[in-house]
Enzyme design. Sequence first.
Site, mmCIF file in Angstrom:
data_model
loop_
_atom_site.group_PDB
_atom_site.id
_atom_site.type_symbol
_atom_site.label_atom_id
_atom_site.label_comp_id
_atom_site.label_asym_id
_atom_site.label_seq_id
_atom_site.Cartn_x
_atom_site.Cartn_y
_atom_site.Cartn_z
ATOM 1 N N ASP A 7 49.414 36.034 38.843
ATOM 2 C CA ASP A 7 50.754 35.820 39.379
ATOM 3 C C ASP A 7 51.502 34.912 38.408
ATOM 4 O O ASP A 7 52.097 35.390 37.454
ATOM 5 C CB ASP A 7 50.626 35.241 40.793
ATOM 6 N N VAL A 66 50.020 40.525 49.005
ATOM 7 C CA VAL A 66 49.000 41.505 49.412
ATOM 8 C C VAL A 66 47.712 40.826 49.858
ATOM 9 O O VAL A 66 47.407 39.712 49.438
ATOM 10 C CB VAL A 66 48.692 42.498 48.271
ATOM 11 N N ASP A 81 41.175 38.015 40.795
ATOM 12 C CA ASP A 81 41.797 39.000 41.681
ATOM 13 C C ASP A 81 43.204 39.370 41.247
ATOM 14 O O ASP A 81 43.548 40.539 41.137
ATOM 15 C CB ASP A 81 41.778 38.524 43.153
#
Length: 181
Positions: A105, A155, A102
């Site tokens: 980071d 998010v 997804d």
Amino acid sequence: MNGMEADIERVLLNRERIAQRVDAMAGEIAAVYGPSRDGIVIVPVLTGALMFAADLIRRLPMRTQIHMMAASSYEGTTGTEPRLLYGPGDLVGGRHVLIVDDILDSGRTLQRVIADLRQHGAASVRSCVLLRKPGKAVTGVSADFVGFDIEDVFVVGYGLDFNNWYRNWPDIAVLRPELYA
Ligand code: IMP
Ligand code: MG
């Protein structure tokens, strides 16, 4: 009101933009691998990649097999460390593997997953992430295919969660900060 809208501050990427980009990414991926009888092994990293992988895989024109992998983060001695809960193991031996995740980071999750697939003898390992946050890849790991570069905000939606909530929100959205502060 179903209780989800109230928690969302703004939509960062709406469902139409996501669908368009996923379509284009499928084209980019197909162009890199080309047609091959052996096909590729797709490894979605659960649970965040659930929606993205489901949409992307259906747009790939080549032969694919799917093996799910599950990773979870825990607080270790050097900060948050990912642990692999299960994966394809030796089934990736000699195969061309595409990881689907997804969000990139710190890069720790991807680094851990890549290491595992290489250990099990994958012929090649590439990675595809829907989102990438800026300048935080402390590990130096980068993805081969990136959907969107986003600002450094938390998010949710389209698979991404906060405490395992909001994954079914169809857009990618920013939560009201007081919810997780
Ligand atoms: P990394 O290991 O630091 O690259 O983080 C990757 C994982 O952290 C993702 O697979 C997500 O589960 C989680 N994550 C990082 N940023 C966000 C965010 O903004 N929203 C939801 N989950 C996130
Ligand atoms: Mg998560």
